[in-house]
Enzyme design. Sequence first.
Site, PDB file in Angstrom:
ATOM      1  N   ASP A  21       0.825  -1.215   0.000  1.00 23.43           N
ATOM      2  CA  ASP A  21       0.000   0.000   0.000  1.00 23.43           C
ATOM      3  C   ASP A  21       0.861   1.267   0.000  1.00 23.43           C
ATOM      4  O   ASP A  21       1.971   1.276   0.525  1.00 23.43           O
ATOM      5  CB  ASP A  21      -0.928  -0.018   1.228  1.00 23.43           C
ATOM      6  CG  ASP A  21      -2.083   0.960   1.072  1.00 23.43           C
ATOM      7  OD1 ASP A  21      -2.401   1.354  -0.063  1.00 23.43           O
ATOM      8  OD2 ASP A  21      -2.672   1.332   2.107  1.00 23.43           O
ATOM      9  N   ASN A  23       1.167   3.476  -2.934  1.00 23.93           N
ATOM     10  CA  ASN A  23       1.640   3.939  -4.254  1.00 23.93           C
ATOM     11  C   ASN A  23       1.105   5.330  -4.596  1.00 23.93           C
ATOM     12  O   ASN A  23       1.831   6.185  -5.083  1.00 23.93           O
ATOM     13  CB  ASN A  23       1.160   2.989  -5.366  1.00 23.93           C
ATOM     14  CG  ASN A  23       1.810   1.629  -5.286  1.00 23.93           C
ATOM     15  OD1 ASN A  23       2.773   1.445  -4.552  1.00 23.93           O
ATOM     16  ND2 ASN A  23       1.285   0.685  -6.040  1.00 23.93           N
ATOM     17  N   ASN A  69     -11.112  -2.837  -4.955  1.00 22.35           N
ATOM     18  CA  ASN A  69     -10.406  -1.851  -5.775  1.00 22.35           C
ATOM     19  C   ASN A  69     -11.105  -1.537  -7.106  1.00 22.35           C
ATOM     20  O   ASN A  69     -10.770  -0.551  -7.767  1.00 22.35           O
ATOM     21  CB  ASN A  69      -8.948  -2.276  -6.035  1.00 22.35           C
ATOM     22  CG  ASN A  69      -8.039  -2.129  -4.821  1.00 22.35           C
ATOM     23  OD1 ASN A  69      -7.121  -2.927  -4.615  1.00 22.35           O
ATOM     24  ND2 ASN A  69      -8.280  -1.118  -3.996  1.00 22.35           N
TER      25      ASN A  69
END
Length: 247
Positions: A21, A23, A69
């Site tokens: 996690d 980015n 997502n």
Amino acid sequence: MTEAITENLTKVPQHVAIIMDGNGRWAQQRGKTRVAGHKSGVESVRSSVSTAIKQGVKALTLFAFSSENWQRPEQEVSVLMDLFMFVLTREVKKLHKNGVRFQVIGDTSRFSDNLQKKIKVSEDLTANNEGMVLSIAANYGGRWDIANAAKVLAEKVSNNTMSVDEISEETLHQYTCLANLPELDLLIRTGGDFRISNFLLWQAAYAEFYFTETLWPDFDEQAFITAIGCFDQRERRFGQTGEQIKT
Ligand code: IPE
Ligand code: IPE
Ligand code: MG
């Protein structure tokens, strides 16, 4: 030399999973688009795979795309899919050369036909390798995984190949993802949040958790070795007392 000795003393986790996690924030901090962060994150994937191999980890499981997502902006989702395709095309031969067995866990049926084919070809190519197992979690959700295993058991009961009394933690476990791998020892989350985000809910029952502020594109070999070193310091009691563990 001293460093090598210290490394040898480390108790290495057999199975490590990582929630990759941060980015987007990494990119935003640099005035770039979120997508640039995902692209930079690929280098950390490469480095974590080679570090895991070097350290003697038997199974590495990386959370690449969660079932939640899909709710991101369409353009970001599409770039993530393209990136997945690109990385598979470029890296699988190298994984194969290094004896890595590659697999994808998650509901891949929602991916494009091309991506599904690419995944299948990559899994088939590396299927007989005996080195580290690299599992990429894509369209994966921990609740989906458990529900899916329950569905398999229900089917068996309904076609009389299993009785209700045979439903147990062990039989359900057999149909969850990663069942044939060593138990999850260490779950790492980069990016500074303290949550599991529907990752390996079943498998993380007795995993050690390691949270770091480091954003995924900055998670290099040294950062991974630090996490493994921290795991080495933990006392895993599995319900027993500290005294029992020591004897
Ligand atoms: C993790 O980084 C990558 C994926 C979820 C695909 P994020 O994109 O979640 O980055 P942040 O959390 O917004 O910084
Ligand atoms: C978790 O990251 C999923 C992946 C790393 C692939 P998210 O960034 O999607 O997690 P939340 O939604 O902030 O919990
Ligand atoms: Mg995130």
